[in-house]
Design a protein around this motif. Structure first.
Motif, PDB file in Angstrom:
ATOM      1  N   PRO A 136       0.500  -1.064  -0.064  1.00 13.79           N
ATOM      2  CA  PRO A 136      -0.318  -0.148   0.528  1.00 13.79           C
ATOM      3  C   PRO A 136       0.997   1.279  -0.039  1.00 13.79           C
ATOM      4  CG  PRO A 136      -1.123  -1.768   1.533  1.00 13.79           C
ATOM      5  CD  PRO A 136       0.613  -1.319   1.319  1.00 13.79           C
ATOM      6  N   ASP A 137       0.513   2.491  -0.946  1.00 12.16           N
ATOM      7  CA  ASP A 137       1.235   3.347  -0.542  1.00 12.16           C
ATOM      8  C   ASP A 137       0.695   4.630   0.040  1.00 12.16           C
ATOM      9  OD1 ASP A 137       1.844   6.300  -1.703  1.00 12.16           O
ATOM     10  OD2 ASP A 137       1.292   5.644  -3.956  1.00 12.16           O
ATOM     11  N   HIS A 138       1.564   4.914   1.151  1.00  9.18           N
ATOM     12  CA  HIS A 138       0.977   5.314   2.592  1.00  9.18           C
ATOM     13  C   HIS A 138       0.769   6.793   1.853  1.00  9.18           C
ATOM     14  CE1 HIS A 138       4.473   7.731   1.942  1.00  9.18           C
ATOM     15  NE2 HIS A 138       5.405   6.709   1.337  1.00  9.18           N
ATOM     16  N   THR A 139       1.245   8.013   0.415  1.00  7.85           N
ATOM     17  CA  THR A 139       0.786   8.305   0.694  1.00  7.85           C
ATOM     18  C   THR A 139      -0.977   8.617   0.594  1.00  7.85           C
ATOM     19  OG1 THR A 139       0.950   8.343  -2.115  1.00  7.85           O
ATOM     20  CG2 THR A 139       2.866   9.148  -0.741  1.00  7.85           C
ATOM     21  N   GLN A 140      -1.652   7.973  -0.171  1.00  7.13           N
ATOM     22  CA  GLN A 140      -2.940   7.954  -0.013  1.00  7.13           C
ATOM     23  C   GLN A 140      -3.604   7.879   1.491  1.00  7.13           C
ATOM     24  OE1 GLN A 140      -4.608   4.205  -1.393  1.00  7.13           O
ATOM     25  NE2 GLN A 140      -2.935   3.412  -0.365  1.00  7.13           N
ATOM     26  N   PHE A 141      -2.738   7.586   2.068  1.00  7.52           N
ATOM     27  CA  PHE A 141      -3.359   8.267   3.333  1.00  7.52           C
ATOM     28  C   PHE A 141      -3.239   9.350   4.807  1.00  7.52           C
ATOM     29  CE2 PHE A 141      -3.783   3.288   3.300  1.00  7.52           C
ATOM     30  CZ  PHE A 141      -4.410   3.005   2.871  1.00  7.52           C
ATOM     31  N   GLU A 142      -2.141  10.331   4.359  1.00 12.61           N
ATOM     32  CA  GLU A 142      -1.621  11.455   4.342  1.00 12.61           C
ATOM     33  C   GLU A 142      -2.988  12.449   4.074  1.00 12.61           C
ATOM     34  OE1 GLU A 142       2.298  11.082   3.260  1.00 12.61           O
ATOM     35  OE2 GLU A 142       2.854   9.464   4.871  1.00 12.61           O
ATOM     36  N   LYS A 153      -9.516   3.361   1.647  1.00 11.36           N
ATOM     37  CA  LYS A 153      -9.562   2.950   2.973  1.00 11.36           C
ATOM     38  C   LYS A 153      -8.057   2.029   3.681  1.00 11.36           C
ATOM     39  CE  LYS A 153     -13.322   5.431   2.847  1.00 11.36           C
ATOM     40  NZ  LYS A 153     -12.769   6.477   3.680  1.00 11.36           N
ATOM     41  N   LYS A 154      -7.546   2.237   5.010  1.00 16.72           N
ATOM     42  CA  LYS A 154      -6.769   0.994   5.118  1.00 16.72           C
ATOM     43  C   LYS A 154      -7.123  -0.718   4.895  1.00 16.72           C
ATOM     44  CE  LYS A 154      -3.450   4.523   8.131  1.00 16.72           C
ATOM     45  NZ  LYS A 154      -3.113   4.763   8.706  1.00 16.72           N
ATOM     46  N   ASP A 155      -8.186  -0.724   5.049  1.00 15.52           N
ATOM     47  CA  ASP A 155      -8.155  -2.378   4.888  1.00 15.52           C
ATOM     48  C   ASP A 155      -8.467  -2.112   3.269  1.00 15.52           C
ATOM     49  OD1 ASP A 155     -10.733  -0.877   5.095  1.00 15.52           O
ATOM     50  OD2 ASP A 155     -12.032  -2.256   5.862  1.00 15.52           O
ATOM     51  N   ASN A 156      -9.247  -1.884   2.791  1.00 15.79           N
ATOM     52  CA  ASN A 156      -8.793  -1.564   0.950  1.00 15.79           C
ATOM     53  C   ASN A 156      -8.083  -1.325   0.557  1.00 15.79           C
ATOM     54  OD1 ASN A 156      -9.617  -3.205  -0.691  1.00 15.79           O
ATOM     55  ND2 ASN A 156     -11.642  -2.513  -1.181  1.00 15.79           N
ATOM     56  N   PRO A 157      -6.975  -0.871   0.364  1.00 20.55           N
ATOM     57  CA  PRO A 157      -6.187   0.856  -0.106  1.00 20.55           C
ATOM     58  C   PRO A 157      -6.494   0.667  -1.893  1.00 20.55           C
ATOM     59  CG  PRO A 157      -4.210  -1.207   0.177  1.00 20.55           C
ATOM     60  CD  PRO A 157      -6.431  -1.187   1.216  1.00 20.55           C
ATOM     61  N   LYS A 158      -6.942   1.611  -2.102  1.00 17.81           N
ATOM     62  CA  LYS A 158      -6.570   1.450  -4.130  1.00 17.81           C
ATOM     63  C   LYS A 158      -4.837   1.546  -4.092  1.00 17.81           C
ATOM     64  CE  LYS A 158     -10.267   4.709  -4.401  1.00 17.81           C
ATOM     65  NZ  LYS A 158     -11.447   5.951  -5.458  1.00 17.81           N
ATOM     66  N   TRP A 159      -3.985   2.364  -4.284  1.00 16.67           N
ATOM     67  CA  TRP A 159      -2.878   2.753  -5.077  1.00 16.67           C
ATOM     68  C   TRP A 159      -1.879   1.980  -3.834  1.00 16.67           C
ATOM     69  CZ3 TRP A 159      -5.205   4.633  -8.726  1.00 16.67           C
ATOM     70  CH2 TRP A 159      -5.863   5.036  -8.608  1.00 16.67           C
ATOM     71  N   SER A 160      -1.482   1.689  -5.044  1.00 19.79           N
ATOM     72  CA  SER A 160       0.490   1.073  -4.555  1.00 19.79           C
ATOM     73  C   SER A 160       0.968   1.670  -5.208  1.00 19.79           C
ATOM     74  CB  SER A 160      -0.136  -1.093  -5.068  1.00 19.79           C
ATOM     75  OG  SER A 160      -1.120  -1.872  -4.633  1.00 19.79           O
ATOM     76  N   MET A 161       2.610   0.731  -4.057  1.00 17.57           N
ATOM     77  CA  MET A 161       3.999   1.522  -4.560  1.00 17.57           C
ATOM     78  C   MET A 161       4.674   0.158  -4.524  1.00 17.57           C
ATOM     79  SD  MET A 161       4.909   3.283  -1.122  1.00 17.57           S
ATOM     80  CE  MET A 161       5.223   3.285   0.325  1.00 17.57           C
TER      81      MET A 161
END
Length: 167
Positions: A136-142, A153-161
């Protein structure tokens, strides 16, 4: 920020390509089918026309010149990667579904061309390898990050890295 695209290189000339012009070697070179790299990920009887000396590389593009997004400079070029500890960094902030799917398909030790785009001299500027598969890409939650995505959502993130290392 960076975008990945699958590019293939090898000894095959224009007359030796498969139907879409892109082919990868199969696990067993004698197999009749080769993976075709396009939006539908077709399989085709193209291994004979692709030859045995082909290898696949990813093409990952980034913008090396300063660019402000919501007050944050998001530039990232080959020199930035080289300056990182162990010349390794995460390839984050990719918010395109197709590019995200490519990130998720990348495997350890696969190689990628580092491509500078949207600059004075666009082109391939280096070679890197995948050193950590998609997560999971951390920037999507910051919330203070220009690439924050409130719908992810943290339990189903959209974006990856992935993590890459300069070669």
């Amino acid at each position: 920020m960076p975008e990945p695209w699958k590019r293939l290189t090898g000894a095959a000339g224009p007359d030796k390509k498969g139907p879409s012009g892109k082919c990868t070697k199969t696990e067993n070179p004698d197999e009749a089918s080769a993976k075709m790299e396009n939006s539908s990920l077709q399989k085709s009887s193209a291994s004979k026309s692709c030859g045995k000396n082909t290898s696949s590389h990813w093409l990952m593009k980034s913008e090396p010149e300063s660019q402000l997004e919501k007050g944050v400079d998001v530039k990232f070029g080959t020199e930035d990667l080289k300056a990182q500890p162990n010349q390794t960094a995460c390839w984050d902030t990719v918010h395109s579904y197709q590019a995200r799917n490519f990130l998720r398909a990348m495997k350890l030790e696969e190689e990628a061309f580092f491509y500078h785009s949207n600059c004075k001299e666009p082109g391939i500027t280096g070679l890197m390898k995948i050193v950590k598969e998609a997560y999971p890409d951390h920037t999507q939650f910051e919330k203070n990050n220009p690439h924050y995505d409130p719908s992810s959502k943290k339990d189903n993130p959209k974006w990856s890295m992935v993590d890459v290392q300069f070669v």
